[in-house]
Design an enzyme around this catalytic site. Structure first.
Site, PDB file in Angstrom:
ATOM      1  N   HIS A 271     -33.283 -22.144  84.622  1.00 50.48           N
ATOM      2  CA  HIS A 271     -32.207 -21.301  84.091  1.00 50.48           C
ATOM      3  C   HIS A 271     -31.034 -21.282  85.059  1.00 50.48           C
ATOM      4  O   HIS A 271     -31.187 -21.557  86.256  1.00 50.48           O
ATOM      5  CB  HIS A 271     -32.702 -19.871  83.850  1.00 50.48           C
ATOM      6  CG  HIS A 271     -33.199 -19.220  85.097  1.00 50.48           C
ATOM      7  ND1 HIS A 271     -34.474 -19.387  85.577  1.00 50.48           N
ATOM      8  CD2 HIS A 271     -32.573 -18.408  85.999  1.00 50.48           C
ATOM      9  CE1 HIS A 271     -34.627 -18.720  86.696  1.00 50.48           C
ATOM     10  NE2 HIS A 271     -33.482 -18.115  86.987  1.00 50.48           N
TER      11      HIS A 271
ATOM     12  N   TYR B  99     -34.030 -21.414  95.824  1.00 51.10           N
ATOM     13  CA  TYR B  99     -32.708 -20.827  96.060  1.00 51.10           C
ATOM     14  C   TYR B  99     -32.368 -20.910  97.538  1.00 51.10           C
ATOM     15  O   TYR B  99     -33.239 -20.731  98.402  1.00 51.10           O
ATOM     16  CB  TYR B  99     -32.704 -19.341  95.676  1.00 51.10           C
ATOM     17  CG  TYR B  99     -32.586 -19.069  94.198  1.00 51.10           C
ATOM     18  CD1 TYR B  99     -31.351 -19.086  93.562  1.00 51.10           C
ATOM     19  CD2 TYR B  99     -33.712 -18.771  93.446  1.00 51.10           C
ATOM     20  CE1 TYR B  99     -31.239 -18.819  92.204  1.00 51.10           C
ATOM     21  CE2 TYR B  99     -33.616 -18.503  92.086  1.00 51.10           C
ATOM     22  CZ  TYR B  99     -32.377 -18.524  91.478  1.00 51.10           C
ATOM     23  OH  TYR B  99     -32.278 -18.262  90.132  1.00 51.10           O
TER      24      TYR B  99
ATOM     25  N   HIS C 256     -27.991 -18.477  86.103  1.00 49.39           N
ATOM     26  CA  HIS C 256     -27.484 -17.103  85.958  1.00 49.39           C
ATOM     27  C   HIS C 256     -25.983 -17.139  85.709  1.00 49.39           C
ATOM     28  O   HIS C 256     -25.257 -17.910  86.360  1.00 49.39           O
ATOM     29  CB  HIS C 256     -27.762 -16.296  87.221  1.00 49.39           C
ATOM     30  CG  HIS C 256     -29.223 -16.126  87.526  1.00 49.39           C
ATOM     31  ND1 HIS C 256     -29.948 -15.027  87.133  1.00 49.39           N
ATOM     32  CD2 HIS C 256     -30.098 -16.936  88.174  1.00 49.39           C
ATOM     33  CE1 HIS C 256     -31.204 -15.154  87.537  1.00 49.39           C
ATOM     34  NE2 HIS C 256     -31.322 -16.309  88.175  1.00 49.39           N
TER      35      HIS C 256
ATOM     36  N   ARG D  90     -40.739 -19.083  86.358  1.00 47.32           N
ATOM     37  CA  ARG D  90     -39.537 -18.931  85.524  1.00 47.32           C
ATOM     38  C   ARG D  90     -39.171 -20.274  84.896  1.00 47.32           C
ATOM     39  O   ARG D  90     -39.150 -21.294  85.586  1.00 47.32           O
ATOM     40  CB  ARG D  90     -38.330 -18.482  86.368  1.00 47.32           C
ATOM     41  CG  ARG D  90     -38.370 -17.125  87.016  1.00 47.32           C
ATOM     42  CD  ARG D  90     -38.371 -15.933  86.062  1.00 47.32           C
ATOM     43  NE  ARG D  90     -37.742 -16.087  84.777  1.00 47.32           N
ATOM     44  CZ  ARG D  90     -36.428 -15.976  84.516  1.00 47.32           C
ATOM     45  NH1 ARG D  90     -35.601 -15.675  85.483  1.00 47.32           N
ATOM     46  NH2 ARG D  90     -35.970 -16.114  83.293  1.00 47.32           N
TER      47      ARG D  90
ATOM     48  N   TYR E  55     -39.409 -22.215  88.982  1.00 48.17           N
ATOM     49  CA  TYR E  55     -39.926 -21.705  90.252  1.00 48.17           C
ATOM     50  C   TYR E  55     -40.927 -20.558  90.017  1.00 48.17           C
ATOM     51  O   TYR E  55     -40.847 -19.850  89.028  1.00 48.17           O
ATOM     52  CB  TYR E  55     -38.785 -21.250  91.175  1.00 48.17           C
ATOM     53  CG  TYR E  55     -37.876 -20.153  90.659  1.00 48.17           C
ATOM     54  CD1 TYR E  55     -38.259 -18.818  90.717  1.00 48.17           C
ATOM     55  CD2 TYR E  55     -36.628 -20.447  90.161  1.00 48.17           C
ATOM     56  CE1 TYR E  55     -37.415 -17.807  90.270  1.00 48.17           C
ATOM     57  CE2 TYR E  55     -35.769 -19.451  89.706  1.00 48.17           C
ATOM     58  CZ  TYR E  55     -36.178 -18.136  89.768  1.00 48.17           C
ATOM     59  OH  TYR E  55     -35.346 -17.144  89.316  1.00 48.17           O
TER      60      TYR E  55
HETATM   61 FE   LIG Z   1     -33.172 -17.132  88.844  1.00 44.13          FE
END
Ligand SMILES: [Fe+2]
Length: 229
Positions: free
Chosen positions: A150, A98, A152, A147, A137
């Site tokens: 995905h 991110y 959000h 995770r 990640y």
């Molecule tokens: Fe996330």
């Protein structure tokens, strides 16, 4: 929060460790809505820009990764379209990183990818984004925790009272059984409603793969939502 047959995530789900800190320990109290709750502005002051729904065109160069189109329809419990709903998305880049100060895991940032987008559903409840397929990640929830890829999603209705937040996944991800966030939704059929479907019709030749993710706001077929304000 409505919960038809375990279709919504448990607020307290110990394998998802941060729920231990934030899940309410007391019974919930319903607060009366006041006038400003219903009338306060919902959208940002800035109008939607041309590239807000195309996350691959927000910088000087193109981001690295697999270009994808994510599209779907927002409907109510009876399948009626929900028009004029602001959808905001955020995601990591193709390497699983991110663009955020709290993400310091050793994967590269992409200077051409911020990972944020928004658009408003049309009169038939349709939305469409162009973006990059996010990577998996690590997230330190438990040893060797990763995770699944995905995106959000946040949806706003007519006021802040009607905000819904969820996550969209990609088909056949091997990380699903190991992900406490996805597994916090008790019902398997409801969990599967979080998984987008590959759509050849949405796929653009020589350009991008297409994934369809329809969102049902309420009822027996409701999409699981992690947050209902
Ligand atoms: Fe996330």
């Amino acid at each position: 929060m409505s919960d038809e047959k375990g279709s919504q995530p448990k607020l307290l789900y110990p394998p998802y460790t941060s729920t231990l800190l934030r899940a309410p320990s007391q019974p919930l109290i319903r607060l009366p809505h006041n006038f400003s709750d219903q009338t306060a502005p919902v959208y940002g002051y800035l109008p939607l820009g041309e590239t807000d729904s195309d996350l691959t065109r927000q910088h000087a160069g193109e981001p690295l990764g697999e270009r994808i189109i994510v599209a779907g329809r927002v409907v109510d419990e009876d399948g009626r379209p929900v028009p004029h709903t602001l959808i905001e998305i955020w995601q990591c880049n193709a390497a699983g990183r991110y663009m955020h100060s709290r993400d310091d895991h050793p994967a590269p940032l992409d200077p051409n990818f911020s990972g944020g987008g928004r658009m408003i559903t049309d009169a038939q409840g349709n939305y469409q984004f162009t973006t990059i397929k996010p990577g998996a990640y690590p997230w330190r929830n438990h040893p060797n925790a990763w995770r699944p890829a995905h995106i959000h999603f946040s949806l706003f209705g007519t006021s802040f009272q009607t905000r819904l937040v969820t996550q969209m996944y990609f088909p056949n991800d091997p990380l699903f059984p190991f992900d406490p966030i996805m597994q916090s939704v008790p019902d398997e059929q409801a969990r599967l409603r979080l998984v987008s479907k590959f759509d050849l019709g949405l796929t653009t030749p020589e350009w991008a793969l297409g994934y369809r993710f329809d969102i049902v706001l309420r009822g027996r077929d409701s999409t699981p939502f992690e947050e209902r304000t």
